[in-house]
Design an enzyme around this catalytic site. Structure first.
Site, PDB file in Angstrom:
ATOM      1  N   GLN A  74     -14.602   2.660   1.262  1.00  9.87           N
ATOM      2  CA  GLN A  74     -13.828   2.143   0.126  1.00  9.87           C
ATOM      3  C   GLN A  74     -13.493   3.301  -0.801  1.00  9.87           C
ATOM      4  OE1 GLN A  74     -15.921  -0.774  -2.241  1.00  9.87           O
ATOM      5  NE2 GLN A  74     -14.098  -1.333  -3.422  1.00  9.87           N
ATOM      6  N   HIS A 110     -10.397  -5.473  -3.035  1.00  3.11           N
ATOM      7  CA  HIS A 110      -9.045  -5.655  -2.493  1.00  3.11           C
ATOM      8  C   HIS A 110      -9.135  -6.000  -1.022  1.00  3.11           C
ATOM      9  CE1 HIS A 110     -10.088  -1.362  -2.291  1.00  3.11           C
ATOM     10  NE2 HIS A 110      -9.392  -1.293  -1.162  1.00  3.11           N
ATOM     11  N   ASN A 113     -12.820  -2.952   2.758  1.00  2.00           N
ATOM     12  CA  ASN A 113     -13.797  -1.873   2.876  1.00  2.00           C
ATOM     13  C   ASN A 113     -14.755  -1.954   1.689  1.00  2.00           C
ATOM     14  OD1 ASN A 113     -12.480  -0.833   5.194  1.00  2.00           O
ATOM     15  ND2 ASN A 113     -10.981   0.205   3.893  1.00  2.00           N
ATOM     16  N   ASP A 141       0.836  -1.193   0.000  1.00  2.00           N
ATOM     17  CA  ASP A 141       0.000   0.000   0.000  1.00  2.00           C
ATOM     18  C   ASP A 141       0.880   1.256   0.000  1.00  2.00           C
ATOM     19  OD1 ASP A 141      -3.235   0.484   1.019  1.00  2.00           O
ATOM     20  OD2 ASP A 141      -1.843   2.185   1.085  1.00  2.00           O
ATOM     21  N   ILE A 142       0.476   2.247  -0.780  1.00  2.00           N
ATOM     22  CA  ILE A 142       1.255   3.482  -0.917  1.00  2.00           C
ATOM     23  C   ILE A 142       1.215   4.313   0.374  1.00  2.00           C
ATOM     24  CG2 ILE A 142      -0.548   5.050  -1.779  1.00  2.00           C
ATOM     25  CD1 ILE A 142       1.406   5.780  -4.066  1.00  2.00           C
TER      26      ILE A 142
HETATM   27  P1  5GP Z   1      -9.665   1.437   0.325  1.00  2.00           P
HETATM   28  O1  5GP Z   1      -9.667   2.823   0.910  1.00  2.00           O
HETATM   29  O2  5GP Z   1     -10.437   1.424  -0.989  1.00  2.00           O
HETATM   30  O3  5GP Z   1     -10.073   0.358   1.257  1.00  2.00           O
HETATM   31  O4  5GP Z   1      -8.157   1.097   0.005  1.00  2.00           O
HETATM   32  C1  5GP Z   1      -7.456   1.637  -1.074  1.00  2.00           C
HETATM   33  C2  5GP Z   1      -6.007   1.609  -0.691  1.00  2.00           C
HETATM   34  O5  5GP Z   1      -5.273   1.813  -1.866  1.00  2.00           O
HETATM   35  C3  5GP Z   1      -5.590   2.706   0.294  1.00  2.00           C
HETATM   36  O6  5GP Z   1      -5.055   2.106   1.472  1.00  2.00           O
HETATM   37  C4  5GP Z   1      -4.562   3.518  -0.470  1.00  2.00           C
HETATM   38  O7  5GP Z   1      -3.477   3.938   0.332  1.00  2.00           O
HETATM   39  C5  5GP Z   1      -4.117   2.560  -1.561  1.00  2.00           C
HETATM   40  N1  5GP Z   1      -3.693   3.210  -2.786  1.00  2.00           N
HETATM   41  C6  5GP Z   1      -4.346   4.223  -3.438  1.00  2.00           C
HETATM   42  N2  5GP Z   1      -3.674   4.542  -4.546  1.00  2.00           N
HETATM   43  C7  5GP Z   1      -2.583   3.717  -4.614  1.00  2.00           C
HETATM   44  C8  5GP Z   1      -1.513   3.583  -5.540  1.00  2.00           C
HETATM   45  O8  5GP Z   1      -1.414   4.282  -6.565  1.00  2.00           O
HETATM   46  N3  5GP Z   1      -0.572   2.638  -5.267  1.00  2.00           N
HETATM   47  C9  5GP Z   1      -0.641   1.844  -4.147  1.00  2.00           C
HETATM   48  N4  5GP Z   1       0.339   0.957  -3.973  1.00  2.00           N
HETATM   49  N5  5GP Z   1      -1.641   1.948  -3.264  1.00  2.00           N
HETATM   50  C10 5GP Z   1      -2.602   2.869  -3.495  1.00  2.00           C
END
Ligand code: 5GP
Ligand code: ZN
Length: 114
Positions: A94, A100, A87, A30-31
């Site tokens: 999300q 994911h 999420n 994760d970034i």
């Molecule tokens: P969500 O918020 O949908 O559950 O999780 C999305 C996740 O993707 C977040 O934890 C966010 O930090 C990660 N993320 C968003 N953009 C990127 C990206 O360009 N590269 C990586 N490696 N992670 C990302």
């Protein structure tokens, strides 16, 4: 899906730090890590979230959990414990609409989650 961030990451159009890959899934760090170890595991086939899982596509989800269990052992946090989070939708916070599973490890988690 052409305008999906994670589909672009899977295709290599956006760089990522790979943890694991096979025919069905891709895992990458994760970034914006929320734990000392924080990676995401995604199906290569685009599906929006857990809400899009059906009997037809459920095998890939089972496969992803088998991959997570194996990686936990190989990366050394399986015994200490860790957390897997998905999420879903707006209230679930999300932010990327491609299914994911967050894998978080390396610290004691808190409960309830925020
Ligand atoms: P969500 O918020 O949908 O559950 O999780 C999305 C996740 O993707 C977040 O934890 C966010 O930090 C990660 N993320 C968003 N953009 C990127 C990206 O360009 N590269 C990586 N490696 N992670 C990302
Ligand atoms: Zn996608």
């Amino acid at each position: 899906m052409s305008d999906c961030l994670f589909c672009k990451i899977i295709a290599g159009e956006i760089p990522s730090k790979k943890v694991y890959e096979d025919d069905l899934c891709y895992a990458f760090y994760d970034i914006n890590p929320q734990a000392p170890t924080h990676f995401l595991v995604v199906p290569k086939e685009h599906m929006q979230s857990v809400s899009a899982v059906t009997d037809g596509n459920a095998p890939v989800v089972g496969h992803i959990f088998a991959v997570i269990a194996r990686l936990a052992g190989e990366l050394g946090f399986g015994e200490a414990g860790y957390r897997v989070v998905s999420n879903i939708g707006e209230a679930g916070q999300q932010t990327v609409p491609h299914l994911h599973f967050h894998v978080l490890a390396g610290r004691d988690m808190t409960w309830p989650p925020g």
